[in-house]
Design a protein around this motif. Structure first.
Motif, mmCIF file in Angstrom:
data_model
loop_
_atom_site.group_PDB
_atom_site.id
_atom_site.type_symbol
_atom_site.label_atom_id
_atom_site.label_comp_id
_atom_site.label_asym_id
_atom_site.label_seq_id
_atom_site.Cartn_x
_atom_site.Cartn_y
_atom_site.Cartn_z
ATOM 1 N N ALA A 70 -13.415 40.782 40.460
ATOM 2 C CA ALA A 70 -14.567 40.610 41.351
ATOM 3 C C ALA A 70 -15.823 40.203 40.587
ATOM 4 O O ALA A 70 -16.766 39.685 41.175
ATOM 5 N N ILE A 71 -15.831 40.440 39.281
ATOM 6 C CA ILE A 71 -16.981 40.066 38.448
ATOM 7 C C ILE A 71 -16.779 38.625 37.990
ATOM 8 O O ILE A 71 -15.778 38.295 37.363
ATOM 9 N N LYS A 72 -17.728 37.776 38.355
ATOM 10 C CA LYS A 72 -17.607 36.341 38.086
ATOM 11 C C LYS A 72 -18.293 35.903 36.796
ATOM 12 O O LYS A 72 -17.995 34.851 36.256
ATOM 13 N N GLN A 73 -19.254 36.712 36.342
ATOM 14 C CA GLN A 73 -20.004 36.350 35.147
ATOM 15 C C GLN A 73 -20.449 37.630 34.449
ATOM 16 O O GLN A 73 -20.805 38.614 35.099
ATOM 17 N N THR A 74 -20.437 37.616 33.135
ATOM 18 C CA THR A 74 -20.848 38.781 32.365
ATOM 19 C C THR A 74 -22.326 39.092 32.595
ATOM 20 O O THR A 74 -23.154 38.185 32.626
ATOM 21 N N ALA A 75 -22.608 40.368 32.753
ATOM 22 C CA ALA A 75 -23.997 40.818 32.927
ATOM 23 C C ALA A 75 -24.160 42.197 32.302
ATOM 24 O O ALA A 75 -23.211 42.982 32.229
ATOM 25 N N VAL A 76 -25.375 42.457 31.865
ATOM 26 C CA VAL A 76 -25.752 43.768 31.361
ATOM 27 C C VAL A 76 -26.938 44.235 32.198
ATOM 28 O O VAL A 76 -27.913 43.497 32.359
ATOM 29 N N LEU A 77 -26.821 45.438 32.756
ATOM 30 C CA LEU A 77 -27.887 46.004 33.576
ATOM 31 C C LEU A 77 -28.403 47.277 32.911
ATOM 32 O O LEU A 77 -27.616 48.022 32.318
ATOM 33 N N LEU A 78 -29.688 47.503 33.030
ATOM 34 C CA LEU A 78 -30.321 48.695 32.479
ATOM 35 C C LEU A 78 -30.939 49.487 33.620
ATOM 36 O O LEU A 78 -31.695 48.929 34.417
ATOM 37 N N VAL A 79 -30.610 50.768 33.689
ATOM 38 C CA VAL A 79 -31.170 51.639 34.718
ATOM 39 C C VAL A 79 -31.806 52.850 34.047
ATOM 40 O O VAL A 79 -31.154 53.543 33.262
ATOM 41 N N LYS A 80 -33.087 53.053 34.360
ATOM 42 C CA LYS A 80 -33.763 54.281 33.952
ATOM 43 C C LYS A 80 -33.870 55.139 35.214
ATOM 44 O O LYS A 80 -34.337 54.677 36.248
ATOM 45 N N PHE A 81 -33.427 56.371 35.112
ATOM 46 C CA PHE A 81 -33.372 57.241 36.266
ATOM 47 C C PHE A 81 -34.668 58.040 36.429
ATOM 48 O O PHE A 81 -35.341 58.362 35.458
ATOM 49 N N ALA A 82 -34.984 58.344 37.676
ATOM 50 C CA ALA A 82 -36.204 59.088 37.992
ATOM 51 C C ALA A 82 -36.130 60.520 37.455
ATOM 52 O O ALA A 82 -37.144 61.117 37.129
ATOM 53 N N GLY A 83 -34.923 61.044 37.374
ATOM 54 C CA GLY A 83 -34.699 62.391 36.852
ATOM 55 C C GLY A 83 -33.417 62.407 36.042
ATOM 56 O O GLY A 83 -32.804 61.360 35.817
ATOM 57 N N ASP A 84 -33.018 63.588 35.620
ATOM 58 C CA ASP A 84 -31.780 63.718 34.861
ATOM 59 C C ASP A 84 -30.574 63.510 35.777
ATOM 60 O O ASP A 84 -30.564 63.970 36.915
ATOM 61 N N ILE A 85 -29.568 62.836 35.253
ATOM 62 C CA ILE A 85 -28.354 62.542 36.010
ATOM 63 C C ILE A 85 -27.224 63.467 35.562
ATOM 64 O O ILE A 85 -26.997 63.648 34.367
ATOM 65 N N GLU A 86 -26.515 64.021 36.527
ATOM 66 C CA GLU A 86 -25.310 64.797 36.226
ATOM 67 C C GLU A 86 -24.209 63.807 35.843
ATOM 68 O O GLU A 86 -23.721 63.045 36.681
ATOM 69 N N TRP A 87 -23.886 63.787 34.565
ATOM 70 C CA TRP A 87 -22.918 62.825 34.031
ATOM 71 C C TRP A 87 -22.363 63.453 32.771
ATOM 72 O O TRP A 87 -23.117 63.776 31.853
ATOM 73 N N GLU A 88 -21.089 63.669 32.714
ATOM 74 C CA GLU A 88 -20.502 64.261 31.515
ATOM 75 C C GLU A 88 -20.896 63.416 30.307
ATOM 76 O O GLU A 88 -20.797 62.192 30.336
ATOM 77 N N SER A 89 -21.358 64.079 29.263
ATOM 78 C CA SER A 89 -21.760 63.354 28.062
ATOM 79 C C SER A 89 -21.233 64.078 26.829
ATOM 80 O O SER A 89 -20.869 65.246 26.888
ATOM 81 N N MET A 90 -21.225 63.358 25.720
ATOM 82 C CA MET A 90 -20.676 63.907 24.490
ATOM 83 C C MET A 90 -21.464 65.118 23.990
ATOM 84 O O MET A 90 -20.888 66.004 23.368
ATOM 85 N N ASP A 91 -22.751 65.143 24.242
ATOM 86 C CA ASP A 91 -23.570 66.263 23.777
ATOM 87 C C ASP A 91 -23.924 67.233 24.908
ATOM 88 O O ASP A 91 -24.759 68.114 24.733
ATOM 89 N N LYS A 92 -23.289 67.047 26.055
ATOM 90 C CA LYS A 92 -23.475 67.938 27.215
ATOM 91 C C LYS A 92 -24.889 67.906 27.786
ATOM 92 O O LYS A 92 -25.292 68.784 28.527
ATOM 93 N N LYS A 93 -25.654 66.871 27.443
ATOM 94 C CA LYS A 93 -27.011 66.725 27.965
ATOM 95 C C LYS A 93 -27.002 65.716 29.111
ATOM 96 O O LYS A 93 -26.169 64.814 29.143
ATOM 97 N N PRO A 94 -27.932 65.846 30.066
ATOM 98 C CA PRO A 94 -27.976 64.907 31.197
ATOM 99 C C PRO A 94 -28.356 63.495 30.745
ATOM 100 O O PRO A 94 -28.952 63.298 29.689
ATOM 101 N N ILE A 95 -28.010 62.543 31.582
ATOM 102 C CA ILE A 95 -28.264 61.135 31.285
ATOM 103 C C ILE A 95 -29.600 60.721 31.898
ATOM 104 O O ILE A 95 -29.931 61.091 33.018
ATOM 105 N N LYS A 96 -30.357 59.949 31.145
ATOM 106 C CA LYS A 96 -31.657 59.438 31.579
ATOM 107 C C LYS A 96 -31.651 57.912 31.715
ATOM 108 O O LYS A 96 -32.411 57.350 32.485
ATOM 109 N N VAL A 97 -30.767 57.250 30.942
ATOM 110 C CA VAL A 97 -30.714 55.781 30.912
ATOM 111 C C VAL A 97 -29.257 55.345 30.853
ATOM 112 O O VAL A 97 -28.462 55.899 30.093
ATOM 113 N N ALA A 98 -28.923 54.333 31.660
ATOM 114 C CA ALA A 98 -27.589 53.729 31.599
ATOM 115 C C ALA A 98 -27.730 52.248 31.262
ATOM 116 O O ALA A 98 -28.575 51.555 31.832
#
Length: 150
Positions: A70-98
């Protein structure tokens, strides 16, 4: 490699609260930006990759990535979140940027893996992480991320 990240690919103060909402947002944006033609297929690709192991890294960053027909062309997107995101991480800390990497399925892994590798290397640098966390200008943020692909 250049011109994967544009200011139109940068999203600030995203209200997502968890990984599912974040991936839904990214999938929707891929279609809206014209890089993909099937939001559900992109979301399924993100979720399939996440089920193999978290893309939540360290220090508040995640690198979700998807490969799909479904992806027709390569893209990189950057998202900064308004608050901390519940997302399993290597250091067990919430995510702020994807930093999301999306590539067509036909990519045999070279572009996808190269982009992923370059972002992961840049995330080891304190100055890169700090710049992303403190900057709120889409043009500058795009340039910061784009700079890791040159």
């Amino acid at each position: 490699m250049a011109d994967f990240v544009k200011s139109s690919h940068v999203f600030l103060d995203n209200p997502a609260k968890n990984v599912d909402e974040a991936l839904e947002f990214l999938s929707k944006k891929m279609v809206e930006l014209g890089y993909a033609d099937d939001e559900k297929a992109v979301l399924d690709a993100f979720k399939a990759r996440e089920s193999e192991g978290t893309t939540g890294m360290m220090d508040g960053f995640a690198i979700p990535h998807a490969k799909s027909d479904a992806i027709k062309q390569t893209a990189v997107l950057l998202v900064k979140f308004a608050g901390d995101i519940e997302w399993e991480s290597m250091d067990k800390k919430p995510i702020k940027v994807a930093i999301a990497i999306c590539t067509p399925q036909e990519d045999k892994g070279t572009t996808h893996l190269q982009l992923l590798s370059e972002v992961a290397i840049m995330l080891t640098k304190e100055s890169f992480r700090s710049d992303l966390l403190t900057c709120d200008d889409p043009e500058k943020l795009a340039a910061i991320v784009e700079g890791c692909f040159k």
